[in-house]
Design a protein around this motif. Structure first.
Motif, PDB file in Angstrom:
ATOM      1  N   LEU A  58       7.296   5.988   0.474  1.00  0.00           N
ATOM      2  CA  LEU A  58       6.556   5.885  -0.774  1.00  0.00           C
ATOM      3  C   LEU A  58       5.229   6.635  -0.728  1.00  0.00           C
ATOM      4  O   LEU A  58       4.736   7.100  -1.763  1.00  0.00           O
ATOM      5  CB  LEU A  58       6.318   4.398  -1.072  1.00  0.00           C
ATOM      6  CG  LEU A  58       5.713   3.986  -2.406  1.00  0.00           C
ATOM      7  CD1 LEU A  58       6.566   4.482  -3.565  1.00  0.00           C
ATOM      8  CD2 LEU A  58       5.585   2.467  -2.457  1.00  0.00           C
ATOM      9  N   ARG A  65       1.877  -1.800  -2.715  1.00  0.00           N
ATOM     10  CA  ARG A  65       3.046  -0.990  -2.352  1.00  0.00           C
ATOM     11  C   ARG A  65       3.871  -1.671  -1.270  1.00  0.00           C
ATOM     12  O   ARG A  65       3.326  -2.303  -0.367  1.00  0.00           O
ATOM     13  CB  ARG A  65       2.597   0.388  -1.854  1.00  0.00           C
ATOM     14  CG  ARG A  65       1.835   1.159  -2.919  1.00  0.00           C
ATOM     15  CD  ARG A  65       0.797   2.053  -2.324  1.00  0.00           C
ATOM     16  NE  ARG A  65      -0.163   2.462  -3.351  1.00  0.00           N
ATOM     17  CZ  ARG A  65      -1.092   3.370  -3.169  1.00  0.00           C
ATOM     18  NH1 ARG A  65      -1.208   3.965  -1.995  1.00  0.00           N
ATOM     19  NH2 ARG A  65      -1.932   3.681  -4.138  1.00  0.00           N
ATOM     20  N   ILE A  93       3.556   8.650  -3.913  1.00  0.00           N
ATOM     21  CA  ILE A  93       2.262   8.221  -4.436  1.00  0.00           C
ATOM     22  C   ILE A  93       1.235   9.344  -4.325  1.00  0.00           C
ATOM     23  O   ILE A  93       0.431   9.564  -5.244  1.00  0.00           O
ATOM     24  CB  ILE A  93       1.758   6.971  -3.688  1.00  0.00           C
ATOM     25  CG1 ILE A  93       2.678   5.774  -3.948  1.00  0.00           C
ATOM     26  CG2 ILE A  93       0.328   6.635  -4.104  1.00  0.00           C
ATOM     27  CD1 ILE A  93       2.696   5.297  -5.377  1.00  0.00           C
TER      28      ILE A  93
END
Length: 210
Positions: A121, A144, A125
């Motif tokens: 991720l 997150r 991001i």
């Protein structure tokens, strides 16, 4: 993984930065999670251009595919052959693409302040923040969940000291979830959501939210 209180403090600090209306929008959290994925032109954040963004909500044990967000973005430069072979998006596929700023605004309205879920991720991001900072003056403040990190904890508990293979295909196989075609933003977002749900019965999941 950082201590929960450190993550909470970090989120509170980040929430001070976005101006209105983004501060209120990104503060709205109804307890659902959002699994996201981006397709880009490069794995280098500085060079990467967004091609598509997909997001799907996780409501308890349910993946809400009927309410998913999926958008193609009109690129500034046509994807090169090498990239087309990876994500399968050809220049002609972007005939229905949308302007980047419009997609980002719709994405923010879909995600709001919910916790984000994803596979590696940090990269997604970083690319999103590259475009969001000029738009709203701050980075995404959302909490997150990195599914590869949780998978690592699960496998390491089973095999202490062993090498843990964090490749996508290995995780899908060991978690026993359906295999969807790769490098499609919507499929990858759904698969990351399935990874998250598959880790809950293995004692990884909602109880570990920061």
């Amino acid at each position: 993984m950082s201590a929960p209180w450190l993550q909470t403090v970090a989120r509170m600090w980040r929430m001070r930065q976005p101006p209105e209306p983004y501060r209120s929008l990104l503060g709205e959290d109804d307890g659902q999670l959002v699994s996201i994925d981006c397709e880009t032109t490069s794995l280098n954040v500085k060079e990467a251009e967004l091609l598509s963004i997909a997001a799907v909500r996780i409501d308890g044990q349910r993946i809400c595919t009927r309410q998913a967000f999926n958008a193609l973005i009109t690129p500034q430069h046509a994807p090169e052959g090498q990239n087309v072979r990876v994500h399968g998006l050809r220049p002609c596929d972007f005939s229905n693409g949308l302007p980047l700023q419009d997609v980002l605004l719709e994405f923010l309205q879909f995600v709001r302040g919910r916790t984000l879920v994803g596979y590696y991720l940090q990269y997604d991001i970083a690319v999103l923040n590259k475009y969001l900072r000029p738009l709203m003056g701050a980075a995404l403040p959302n909490r997150r969940i990195e599914v590869s990190g949780w998978y690592y904890d699960w496998r390491f508990a089973q095999y202490p000291g062993a090498y843990i293979d964090l490749r996508w295909e290995t995780m899908v196989r060991n978690l026993g979830i359906p295999t969807l075609p790769r490098h499609d933003a919507m499929n990858d977002a759904i698969t990351a959501a399935m990874m998250y749900l598959a880790l809950q019965p293995r004692r990884y999941g909602a109880h570990r939210l920061p």
